[in-house]
Design a protein around this motif. Structure first.
Motif, PDB file in Angstrom:
ATOM      1  N   ALA A 140      40.159  41.202  37.316  1.00 55.60           N
ATOM      2  CA  ALA A 140      39.168  42.148  36.814  1.00 55.60           C
ATOM      3  C   ALA A 140      37.812  41.880  37.458  1.00 55.60           C
ATOM      4  CB  ALA A 140      39.054  42.032  35.295  1.00 55.60           C
ATOM      5  N   VAL A 141      37.058  42.954  37.679  1.00 54.04           N
ATOM      6  CA  VAL A 141      35.703  42.848  38.222  1.00 54.04           C
ATOM      7  C   VAL A 141      34.753  43.393  37.156  1.00 54.04           C
ATOM      8  CG1 VAL A 141      34.171  43.392  40.142  1.00 54.04           C
ATOM      9  CG2 VAL A 141      36.645  43.233  40.524  1.00 54.04           C
ATOM     10  N   ALA A 142      33.842  42.551  36.690  1.00 60.78           N
ATOM     11  CA  ALA A 142      33.063  42.865  35.488  1.00 60.78           C
ATOM     12  C   ALA A 142      32.133  44.052  35.666  1.00 60.78           C
ATOM     13  CB  ALA A 142      32.273  41.636  35.054  1.00 60.78           C
ATOM     14  N   VAL A 169      38.930  68.301  42.368  1.00 60.37           N
ATOM     15  CA  VAL A 169      39.599  67.099  41.871  1.00 60.37           C
ATOM     16  C   VAL A 169      41.000  67.467  41.402  1.00 60.37           C
ATOM     17  CG1 VAL A 169      39.565  65.283  40.122  1.00 60.37           C
ATOM     18  CG2 VAL A 169      37.426  66.016  41.201  1.00 60.37           C
ATOM     19  N   VAL A 170      41.997  66.717  41.844  1.00 60.42           N
ATOM     20  CA  VAL A 170      43.381  66.980  41.439  1.00 60.42           C
ATOM     21  C   VAL A 170      43.999  65.819  40.663  1.00 60.42           C
ATOM     22  CG1 VAL A 170      43.846  68.652  43.274  1.00 60.42           C
ATOM     23  CG2 VAL A 170      44.242  66.217  43.685  1.00 60.42           C
ATOM     24  N   ALA A 171      43.403  64.638  40.740  1.00 59.34           N
ATOM     25  CA  ALA A 171      43.950  63.482  40.021  1.00 59.34           C
ATOM     26  C   ALA A 171      42.908  62.369  40.031  1.00 59.34           C
ATOM     27  CB  ALA A 171      45.257  62.993  40.655  1.00 59.34           C
ATOM     28  N   HIS A 172      43.197  61.324  39.294  1.00 55.53           N
ATOM     29  CA  HIS A 172      42.347  60.136  39.262  1.00 55.53           C
ATOM     30  C   HIS A 172      43.218  58.894  39.402  1.00 55.53           C
ATOM     31  CE1 HIS A 172      39.831  63.157  37.261  1.00 55.53           C
ATOM     32  NE2 HIS A 172      38.793  62.433  37.617  1.00 55.53           N
ATOM     33  N   ASP A 173      42.643  57.840  39.968  1.00 58.75           N
ATOM     34  CA  ASP A 173      43.324  56.557  39.964  1.00 58.75           C
ATOM     35  C   ASP A 173      42.288  55.449  39.907  1.00 58.75           C
ATOM     36  OD1 ASP A 173      42.329  56.243  42.538  1.00 58.75           O
ATOM     37  OD2 ASP A 173      44.261  55.871  43.487  1.00 58.75           O
ATOM     38  N   GLU A 174      42.722  54.225  40.043  1.00 58.11           N
ATOM     39  CA  GLU A 174      41.837  53.073  39.950  1.00 58.11           C
ATOM     40  C   GLU A 174      42.281  52.016  40.954  1.00 58.11           C
ATOM     41  OE1 GLU A 174      41.932  51.087  36.202  1.00 58.11           O
ATOM     42  OE2 GLU A 174      40.196  49.831  36.639  1.00 58.11           O
ATOM     43  N   LEU A 175      41.321  51.467  41.670  1.00 58.55           N
ATOM     44  CA  LEU A 175      41.612  50.346  42.548  1.00 58.55           C
ATOM     45  C   LEU A 175      41.638  49.063  41.745  1.00 58.55           C
ATOM     46  CD1 LEU A 175      39.291  51.075  45.618  1.00 58.55           C
ATOM     47  CD2 LEU A 175      41.635  51.821  45.207  1.00 58.55           C
ATOM     48  N   VAL A 176      42.492  48.144  42.131  1.00 58.06           N
ATOM     49  CA  VAL A 176      42.525  46.831  41.494  1.00 58.06           C
ATOM     50  C   VAL A 176      42.532  45.760  42.583  1.00 58.06           C
ATOM     51  CG1 VAL A 176      43.697  47.563  39.380  1.00 58.06           C
ATOM     52  CG2 VAL A 176      45.043  46.850  41.339  1.00 58.06           C
ATOM     53  N   VAL A 177      41.911  44.649  42.276  1.00 61.86           N
ATOM     54  CA  VAL A 177      41.877  43.505  43.180  1.00 61.86           C
ATOM     55  C   VAL A 177      43.067  42.611  42.866  1.00 61.86           C
ATOM     56  CG1 VAL A 177      40.565  41.471  43.896  1.00 61.86           C
ATOM     57  CG2 VAL A 177      39.371  43.607  43.353  1.00 61.86           C
ATOM     58  N   ILE A 178      43.777  42.155  43.900  1.00 67.65           N
ATOM     59  CA  ILE A 178      44.893  41.247  43.676  1.00 67.65           C
ATOM     60  C   ILE A 178      44.691  39.981  44.486  1.00 67.65           C
ATOM     61  CG2 ILE A 178      46.571  43.050  43.154  1.00 67.65           C
ATOM     62  CD1 ILE A 178      47.677  42.646  46.011  1.00 67.65           C
ATOM     63  N   VAL A 179      45.214  38.900  43.965  1.00 67.62           N
ATOM     64  CA  VAL A 179      45.153  37.611  44.652  1.00 67.62           C
ATOM     65  C   VAL A 179      46.503  36.923  44.497  1.00 67.62           C
ATOM     66  CG1 VAL A 179      42.688  37.309  44.254  1.00 67.62           C
ATOM     67  CG2 VAL A 179      44.315  36.417  42.568  1.00 67.62           C
ATOM     68  N   PRO A 180      46.820  35.999  45.398  1.00 66.65           N
ATOM     69  CA  PRO A 180      48.021  35.182  45.209  1.00 66.65           C
ATOM     70  C   PRO A 180      47.902  34.367  43.925  1.00 66.65           C
ATOM     71  CG  PRO A 180      47.201  34.990  47.454  1.00 66.65           C
ATOM     72  CD  PRO A 180      46.148  35.692  46.677  1.00 66.65           C
ATOM     73  N   ALA A 181      49.029  34.014  43.353  1.00 60.29           N
ATOM     74  CA  ALA A 181      49.021  33.300  42.072  1.00 60.29           C
ATOM     75  C   ALA A 181      48.281  31.971  42.152  1.00 60.29           C
ATOM     76  CB  ALA A 181      50.458  33.073  41.606  1.00 60.29           C
ATOM     77  N   HIS A 222      45.545  31.354  43.815  1.00 61.14           N
ATOM     78  CA  HIS A 222      44.123  31.524  44.098  1.00 61.14           C
ATOM     79  C   HIS A 222      43.281  31.101  42.893  1.00 61.14           C
ATOM     80  CE1 HIS A 222      40.317  33.557  45.086  1.00 61.14           C
ATOM     81  NE2 HIS A 222      40.747  33.535  46.339  1.00 61.14           N
ATOM     82  N   LYS A 223      42.073  30.613  43.163  1.00 65.12           N
ATOM     83  CA  LYS A 223      41.205  30.135  42.080  1.00 65.12           C
ATOM     84  C   LYS A 223      40.827  31.250  41.114  1.00 65.12           C
ATOM     85  CE  LYS A 223      37.112  30.600  45.060  1.00 65.12           C
ATOM     86  NZ  LYS A 223      36.014  29.846  45.733  1.00 65.12           N
ATOM     87  N   TRP A 224      40.733  32.487  41.597  1.00 61.88           N
ATOM     88  CA  TRP A 224      40.385  33.582  40.691  1.00 61.88           C
ATOM     89  C   TRP A 224      41.514  33.890  39.703  1.00 61.88           C
ATOM     90  CZ3 TRP A 224      37.757  37.695  44.365  1.00 61.88           C
ATOM     91  CH2 TRP A 224      36.513  37.188  44.780  1.00 61.88           C
ATOM     92  N   ALA A 225      42.748  33.580  40.075  1.00 60.50           N
ATOM     93  CA  ALA A 225      43.872  33.848  39.173  1.00 60.50           C
ATOM     94  C   ALA A 225      43.821  32.956  37.940  1.00 60.50           C
ATOM     95  CB  ALA A 225      45.194  33.638  39.917  1.00 60.50           C
ATOM     96  N   ARG A 226      43.110  31.839  38.021  1.00 57.07           N
ATOM     97  CA  ARG A 226      43.032  30.903  36.896  1.00 57.07           C
ATOM     98  C   ARG A 226      41.802  31.129  36.033  1.00 57.07           C
ATOM     99  NH1 ARG A 226      44.500  27.804  41.400  1.00 57.07           N
ATOM    100  NH2 ARG A 226      42.354  27.037  41.670  1.00 57.07           N
ATOM    101  N   ALA A 277      37.388  34.640  32.830  1.00 57.26           N
ATOM    102  CA  ALA A 277      36.362  35.680  32.875  1.00 57.26           C
ATOM    103  C   ALA A 277      36.514  36.494  34.157  1.00 57.26           C
ATOM    104  CB  ALA A 277      34.968  35.057  32.811  1.00 57.26           C
ATOM    105  N   PRO A 278      36.120  37.771  34.129  1.00 53.36           N
ATOM    106  CA  PRO A 278      36.187  38.589  35.352  1.00 53.36           C
ATOM    107  C   PRO A 278      35.261  38.038  36.432  1.00 53.36           C
ATOM    108  CG  PRO A 278      35.864  39.961  33.387  1.00 53.36           C
ATOM    109  CD  PRO A 278      35.644  38.542  32.961  1.00 53.36           C
ATOM    110  N   ILE A 279      35.563  38.359  37.660  1.00 52.80           N
ATOM    111  CA  ILE A 279      34.663  38.037  38.757  1.00 52.80           C
ATOM    112  C   ILE A 279      33.542  39.081  38.768  1.00 52.80           C
ATOM    113  CG2 ILE A 279      36.513  37.005  40.111  1.00 52.80           C
ATOM    114  CD1 ILE A 279      36.468  39.554  41.854  1.00 52.80           C
ATOM    115  N   THR A 280      32.496  38.828  39.553  1.00 50.43           N
ATOM    116  CA  THR A 280      31.397  39.772  39.657  1.00 50.43           C
ATOM    117  C   THR A 280      31.519  40.576  40.953  1.00 50.43           C
ATOM    118  OG1 THR A 280      29.953  38.233  40.849  1.00 50.43           O
ATOM    119  CG2 THR A 280      29.928  38.145  38.425  1.00 50.43           C
ATOM    120  N   ALA A 281      30.789  41.686  40.993  1.00 51.28           N
ATOM    121  CA  ALA A 281      30.775  42.489  42.214  1.00 51.28           C
ATOM    122  C   ALA A 281      30.224  41.690  43.382  1.00 51.28           C
ATOM    123  CB  ALA A 281      29.949  43.756  41.987  1.00 51.28           C
TER     124      ALA A 281
END
Length: 274
Positions: free
Chosen positions: A195-197, A91-103, A105-109, A112-116
């Motif tokens: 965010a994904v809960a 292991v040399v580093a760590h990062d994190e994936l994030v989900v993005i949506v257009p402004a 989109h219904k999830w942007a409003r 609460a986080p979405i589910t897997a």
């Protein structure tokens, strides 16, 4: 003849000390390796020495592993899930994936986080098959929901060479790119992170090589030792002495000495604008 053989071995040793062929996944090639290489060159200049020459190829994680196994690369960097088979890794580093949506989109409003499960059943804009990013997300969803839960097909697949296309797609609806490439879209409100809960999207980024458990002496070991030192919070830019036992070098302690703070420039996954 013996003299020629000795000369040939001497040349190989010099090459292993002064030159290293590196194959790296796109994320690591664009977001991490430039900083590591620049600081390594700066440290060498302060010591009055020359840093190894690095010949870099950027590709997806599957191709990186193939290049290392086939001896087309001396050292690889991958973002695939788990410990790769048939190679040594650290292991040399760590990062994190994030989900993005257009402004819009219904999830942007949503507050609460979405589910897997919601993410799993939504057509995504993804990277191409063989991408460590895509493999990691698929594996994380299976671990969270069970292997029997199939992920819906993507709405669009984008290759590692399609950075500009990903950027345009992110603005027009579907989008996938490194966060550093879409920071202006976040600032201007065109894109939102979601965010994904119940899904862990933190991941380990690994160096891979073939051979012994200890990386080969020379340019490979020098580069990995520098990366481990550069990732430490108290990094001064100076590696340990060349004659220091390898067990005392920061890289030998693997994750115990690695800075676990996720790197800036997190990756993103886009979804359709519906």
């Amino acid at each position: 003849m013996a003299h020629q053989v000795d000369a040939g071995f001497a040349t190989l040793r010099a090459d292993s000390r002064n030159r290293v062929r590196v194959s790296a996944s796109l994320t690591i090639a664009e977001q991490l390796l430039p900083r590591w290489l620049v600081t390594m060159q700066a440290a060498a200049a302060r010591r009055g020495t020359t840093a190894p020459e690095v010949i870099l190829t950027a590709t997806n994680s599957d191709h990186v592993l193939a290049a290392v196994r086939d001896n087309d690369a001396d050292l690889g960097f991958v973002e695939s899930p788990g410990i790769p088979r048939g190679v040594r890794s650290r292991v040399v580093a760590h990062d994190e994936l994030v989900v993005i949506v257009p402004a819009g989109h219904k999830w942007a409003r949503r507050s609460a986080p979405i589910t897997a499960a919601e993410l799993n059943h939504t057509p995504l804009v993804t990277r191409e098959l063989g991408s460590g990013t895509r493999d990691f997300l698929s594996t994380a969803l299976k671990e969270a929901l069970g292997a029997e839960e199939g992920q819906v097909p993507p709405v669009l697949e984008l290759s590692t060479a399609a950075g500009s296309s990903r950027r345009r797609a992110g603005r027009g609806g579907p989008g996938s790119d490194e966060q550093t490439r879409v920071e202006d879209d976040f600032v201007l409100g065109r894109l939102r992170a979601v965010a994904v809960a119940d899904l862990d999207l933190h991941r380990a980024l690994r160096a891979v090589w073939v051979g012994a458990r200890t990386p080969p002496a020379g340019a490979i070991r020098d580069l990995l030792s520098h990366i481990a030192t550069a990732n430490r919070p108290d990094h001064t830019g100076e590696p340990l002495a060349e004659n220091a036992p390898y067990s005392r070098r920061p890289f030998a302690d693997d994750a115990a000495r690695i800075d676990h703070t996720p790197v800036k420039g997190w990756l993103t996954y886009g979804i359709v604008n519906n």
